[in-house]
Design a protein around this motif. Sequence first.
Motif, PDB file in Angstrom:
ATOM      1  N   THR A 136      38.234  54.976  35.933  1.00 12.16           N
ATOM      2  CA  THR A 136      37.213  55.058  34.864  1.00 12.16           C
ATOM      3  C   THR A 136      37.969  55.245  33.607  1.00 12.16           C
ATOM      4  OG1 THR A 136      37.189  57.555  35.267  1.00 12.16           O
ATOM      5  CG2 THR A 136      35.752  56.287  36.777  1.00 12.16           C
ATOM      6  N   ALA A 137      38.979  55.859  33.337  1.00 14.50           N
ATOM      7  CA  ALA A 137      39.416  55.709  31.976  1.00 14.50           C
ATOM      8  C   ALA A 137      39.829  54.378  31.721  1.00 14.50           C
ATOM      9  CB  ALA A 137      40.709  56.535  32.010  1.00 14.50           C
ATOM     10  N   TRP A 179      36.496  52.524  30.454  1.00 18.65           N
ATOM     11  CA  TRP A 179      36.271  52.960  29.111  1.00 18.65           C
ATOM     12  C   TRP A 179      37.143  51.932  28.188  1.00 18.65           C
ATOM     13  CZ3 TRP A 179      31.771  54.694  28.193  1.00 18.65           C
ATOM     14  CH2 TRP A 179      31.271  55.749  28.830  1.00 18.65           C
ATOM     15  N   ARG A 180      38.207  51.569  28.504  1.00 19.63           N
ATOM     16  CA  ARG A 180      39.002  50.839  27.885  1.00 19.63           C
ATOM     17  C   ARG A 180      38.760  49.577  27.655  1.00 19.63           C
ATOM     18  NH1 ARG A 180      44.306  53.788  26.460  1.00 19.63           N
ATOM     19  NH2 ARG A 180      44.043  55.912  26.781  1.00 19.63           N
ATOM     20  N   ALA A 198      37.408  47.721  24.657  1.00 17.66           N
ATOM     21  CA  ALA A 198      37.836  48.438  23.576  1.00 17.66           C
ATOM     22  C   ALA A 198      39.152  47.864  23.149  1.00 17.66           C
ATOM     23  CB  ALA A 198      37.715  49.924  23.515  1.00 17.66           C
ATOM     24  N   VAL A 208      31.328  45.665  21.111  1.00 15.19           N
ATOM     25  CA  VAL A 208      30.895  46.463  21.708  1.00 15.19           C
ATOM     26  C   VAL A 208      30.726  47.796  20.905  1.00 15.19           C
ATOM     27  CG1 VAL A 208      31.250  48.123  23.958  1.00 15.19           C
ATOM     28  CG2 VAL A 208      32.129  45.605  24.144  1.00 15.19           C
ATOM     29  N   THR A 255      29.201  51.874  20.720  1.00 23.47           N
ATOM     30  CA  THR A 255      28.693  52.967  21.379  1.00 23.47           C
ATOM     31  C   THR A 255      27.406  53.574  20.422  1.00 23.47           C
ATOM     32  OG1 THR A 255      30.597  53.698  22.002  1.00 23.47           O
ATOM     33  CG2 THR A 255      28.852  55.553  22.286  1.00 23.47           C
ATOM     34  N   THR A 259      26.329  57.967  28.310  1.00 25.17           N
ATOM     35  CA  THR A 259      26.645  56.886  27.104  1.00 25.17           C
ATOM     36  C   THR A 259      25.791  55.687  27.211  1.00 25.17           C
ATOM     37  OG1 THR A 259      28.954  57.725  27.393  1.00 25.17           O
ATOM     38  CG2 THR A 259      28.685  55.701  25.930  1.00 25.17           C
ATOM     39  N   ARG A 287      25.790  51.748  25.366  1.00 25.46           N
ATOM     40  CA  ARG A 287      26.603  50.990  24.372  1.00 25.46           C
ATOM     41  C   ARG A 287      25.745  49.717  24.347  1.00 25.46           C
ATOM     42  NH1 ARG A 287      32.853  51.054  26.069  1.00 25.46           N
ATOM     43  NH2 ARG A 287      32.101  49.887  27.846  1.00 25.46           N
ATOM     44  N   THR A 302      25.733  54.189  30.882  1.00 23.53           N
ATOM     45  CA  THR A 302      26.926  54.694  31.832  1.00 23.53           C
ATOM     46  C   THR A 302      26.389  56.243  32.017  1.00 23.53           C
ATOM     47  OG1 THR A 302      28.116  53.363  30.752  1.00 23.53           O
ATOM     48  CG2 THR A 302      29.330  55.088  32.278  1.00 23.53           C
ATOM     49  N   VAL A 345      28.622  59.279  34.119  1.00 22.85           N
ATOM     50  CA  VAL A 345      29.966  59.678  34.565  1.00 22.85           C
ATOM     51  C   VAL A 345      29.579  61.294  35.008  1.00 22.85           C
ATOM     52  CG1 VAL A 345      32.309  60.011  34.343  1.00 22.85           C
ATOM     53  CG2 VAL A 345      31.190  58.416  33.106  1.00 22.85           C
ATOM     54  N   MET A 355      30.999  57.407  38.678  1.00 18.97           N
ATOM     55  CA  MET A 355      30.642  56.693  37.463  1.00 18.97           C
ATOM     56  C   MET A 355      29.723  55.397  37.816  1.00 18.97           C
ATOM     57  SD  MET A 355      32.973  54.537  35.019  1.00 18.97           S
ATOM     58  CE  MET A 355      33.254  54.927  33.091  1.00 18.97           C
ATOM     59  N   LEU A 408      27.424  52.312  36.001  1.00 20.44           N
ATOM     60  CA  LEU A 408      26.941  51.710  34.777  1.00 20.44           C
ATOM     61  C   LEU A 408      26.012  50.673  35.070  1.00 20.44           C
ATOM     62  CD1 LEU A 408      30.648  51.225  35.130  1.00 20.44           C
ATOM     63  CD2 LEU A 408      30.069  50.920  32.791  1.00 20.44           C
TER      64      LEU A 408
END
Lengths: 93, 187
Positions: free
Chosen positions: B19-20, B23-24, B27, B41, B43, B57, B59, B86, B88, B95, B97
């Motif tokens: 999940t980390a 998020w990346r 980005a 992208v 937020t 979240t 986006r 999203t 979480v 998680m 989406l």
Amino acid sequence: MGIMREKKSPSSSATSPCAHLRTAYHNCFNRWYAEKFLKGEWNKQECVSEWEKYRECLSQHLDDKHLSRFLEAEGIIDFTNQAEYKNPTGVSN
Amino acid sequence: MVRAYSQEHTYKHPWERVTAASWRKFADPENKRTLSHILEVDTLNHKLDPSSGKLYTTRAITIHAPGPWFVRKIIGQDICHCVESTVVNAQSRSMQLATRNISLQKFIEVEEKIRYEPHPANPIDWTICKQETSIRIKPLSTLASMAEKIEQRCVDRFQQNSAKGREVMERICKYLEAESRGISLRS
């Protein structure tokens, strides 16, 4: 993102002036997510100042008419006052 | 006319790392070349519910989606805005989406749902990703006669892009794994 693409679709770079603020916010968020949120420290949202600077910049540059009109209509975003989060796609958990 | 398909993928990484990585995914600048269809992208909103450990979240995702010339002519643009929501849940380790397009809705509706959950066979170390995509061309659109073809093109493109997305996810997971090893070696 190359110069060619920006020329082809100018509205794609609408929020690019905020890129450095976005990066600062992302870096802070990613750290908070991995080191705090995932470890059970979810009582406090961090990165508040990074978020506010980024959001302020977005509100000035999110000038794609279609996008901002839609977002306002859906209540997803309201730059005049902090809107309540509303889930537009019906994800529930 | 609706085309729907689902996909499953197992990441041999723990849920936290996957999940980390998610998020990346859009980005990190080094992924820009692989995911070149993603232009921006941003937020738009985020909310943390401290009592339940849920993070919400929203986006905005701007996608470059060039179609055949006649589609560009009718639609008048080759970029598409999508909104991604999203949720979480850190407590239950899930998680979710959901992404859908907000431009070109007169012609087409695309909705993609992704869930990341601990893998039932190995909940501590593996993560299962379930993805559902539905693509619907509006029957009354001016594109009706071509709709069938366009729908198939969309499906093809989505499948190509989700394969690229998995590739990026695997790469970030490896990077995060190495990073966490580095930290634990130092300590």
